[in-house]
Design a protein around this motif. Structure first.
Motif, mmCIF file in Angstrom:
data_model
loop_
_atom_site.group_PDB
_atom_site.id
_atom_site.type_symbol
_atom_site.label_atom_id
_atom_site.label_comp_id
_atom_site.label_asym_id
_atom_site.label_seq_id
_atom_site.Cartn_x
_atom_site.Cartn_y
_atom_site.Cartn_z
ATOM 1 N N VAL A 20 0.614 -1.217 -0.090
ATOM 2 C CA VAL A 20 0.031 0.290 -0.118
ATOM 3 C C VAL A 20 0.644 1.176 0.224
ATOM 4 N N SER A 21 0.334 2.264 -0.294
ATOM 5 C CA SER A 21 0.929 3.701 -0.259
ATOM 6 C C SER A 21 1.561 4.343 0.719
ATOM 7 N N ASN A 22 1.031 3.776 1.566
ATOM 8 C CA ASN A 22 1.566 4.760 3.455
ATOM 9 C C ASN A 22 2.259 3.408 4.212
ATOM 10 N N ASP A 23 2.442 3.181 4.609
ATOM 11 C CA ASP A 23 3.127 2.857 5.966
ATOM 12 C C ASP A 23 1.855 2.941 7.243
ATOM 13 N N VAL A 24 1.900 1.975 7.897
ATOM 14 C CA VAL A 24 1.331 2.095 8.846
ATOM 15 C C VAL A 24 1.503 2.750 9.866
ATOM 16 N N PRO A 25 1.143 3.925 11.034
ATOM 17 C CA PRO A 25 2.298 4.708 11.589
ATOM 18 C C PRO A 25 1.967 3.629 12.329
ATOM 19 N N GLU A 26 3.092 4.193 13.816
ATOM 20 C CA GLU A 26 3.292 3.394 15.162
ATOM 21 C C GLU A 26 2.480 3.226 16.019
ATOM 22 N N PHE A 46 -8.156 3.567 6.280
ATOM 23 C CA PHE A 46 -7.457 4.510 7.189
ATOM 24 C C PHE A 46 -6.893 2.566 8.022
ATOM 25 N N GLN A 47 -5.880 3.426 8.298
ATOM 26 C CA GLN A 47 -4.914 1.696 9.734
ATOM 27 C C GLN A 47 -4.396 2.847 10.425
ATOM 28 N N TRP A 48 -4.204 0.913 11.232
ATOM 29 C CA TRP A 48 -3.787 1.995 12.895
ATOM 30 C C TRP A 48 -3.536 0.593 13.409
ATOM 31 N N GLN A 49 -2.285 0.335 14.064
ATOM 32 C CA GLN A 49 -1.679 -1.564 14.463
ATOM 33 C C GLN A 49 -1.862 -0.871 15.995
ATOM 34 N N GLU A 50 -1.959 -2.113 16.794
ATOM 35 C CA GLU A 50 -2.419 -2.622 18.199
ATOM 36 C C GLU A 50 -0.662 -3.325 18.230
ATOM 37 N N ALA A 51 -0.685 -4.117 19.805
ATOM 38 C CA ALA A 51 -0.222 -4.800 19.725
ATOM 39 C C ALA A 51 0.286 -6.162 19.212
ATOM 40 N N ASP A 52 -0.946 -6.648 18.772
ATOM 41 C CA ASP A 52 -0.331 -8.684 17.317
ATOM 42 C C ASP A 52 -1.718 -8.300 16.735
ATOM 43 N N ALA A 53 -1.822 -6.462 16.052
ATOM 44 C CA ALA A 53 -2.642 -6.929 15.403
ATOM 45 C C ALA A 53 -2.690 -5.117 14.212
ATOM 46 N N ILE A 54 -2.941 -5.070 13.147
ATOM 47 C CA ILE A 54 -3.215 -3.790 12.376
ATOM 48 C C ILE A 54 -4.209 -3.839 11.445
#
Length: 240
Positions: A20-26, A46-54
């Motif tokens: 995808v065109s942009n990395d998932v932010p920390e 939209f995308q975001w991450q938690e401890a064990d998942a995006i």
């Protein structure tokens, strides 16, 4: 309506970053698109991450195709893609606990993910017109739109430093080796006309008029024909 995918597995970050065109932010919420190998828009999300998942929040009408395409690219990666069951609420007033700022523009408020859909009654069309933000199924056309023409760089939806992603070569060429001749613009419009109405300038095709609100609208235009008065059916149109 929105669908929120949950992506798990040890390879989840490497897998998504390569597509995808942009990395998932920390931290916080990010915005990105999946493109065809020819650089055409397929889905934005939209995308975001938690401890064990995006988590990936996409318009429901695009979800089945996005899920299919992500699964196609999975190959032997340690990745699982499921429907998270999460709902999305949004607003522009005081943000509730756990809400994340819309990464495209702070003026677009916040998004919160949980067990209920919700909306604070904001006029989203008016906000999108004000901030020149395209929407899937209206300004963003699957298999046709180019994300740079649709303002994704300004909306923080593409990162030219991240390395390869699907369609990256076309996007980079448009950025560095060509001058955009068409794009999404804010216009003034004398009266509302149907979404998708062609725009002309001196009788020549100039573009297409999309979302309208409060005497303004979003139009996809040829820049060389957007300098003077234009028409869309019975409406007078001009670059804002």
């Amino acid at each position: 309506m929105r669908t929120v995918f949950k992506i798990t597995g040890a390879d989840r970050l490497k897998f998504l970053h390569g597509l995808v065109s942009n990395d998932v932010p920390e931290q916080g919420l990010g915005y990105a698109a999946l493109l065809s190998p020819q650089g055409k828009y397929l889905a934005d999300f939209f995308q975001w991450q938690e401890a064990d998942a995006i988590f990936v929040d996409v318009a429901t009408e695009l979800a089945a195709d996005l899920g299919r395409r992500l699964s196609m690219y999975k190959l032997r990666s340690d990745v699982a893609i499921t429907d998270s069951g999460l709902c999305m609420s949004r607003g522009t007033g005081p943000a509730p606990d756990g809400a994340m700022t819309d990464p495209r523009d702070p003026g677009l408020g916040w998004r919160l993910y949980g067990t209920q859909d919700g909306d604070d009654g904001t006029d989203w069309d008016q906000l999108r017109v004000t901030h020149v933000v395209p929407e899937s199924g209206i300004e963003l056309v699957v298999g046709d739109s180019y994300i740079l023409e649709m303002g994704f760089e300004r909306l923080h939806g593409v990162d030219f430093r991240k390395g390869c992603f699907v369609g990256q070569e076309i996007v980079a060429r448009m950025k560095h080796k060509t001058e955009l001749k068409k794009g999404l613009m804010q216009v003034t419009v004398s009266q509302d006309v149907p979404i998708g109405t062609p725009i002309t300038s001196e009788g020549k095709p100039a573009g297409t008029l999309f979302t309208q609100s409060g005497g303004k609208g979003l139009a996809y235009l040829r820049f060389d024909r957007a300098n003077g008065p234009m028409q869309a059916a019975g409406a007078e149109v001009a670059a804002a």
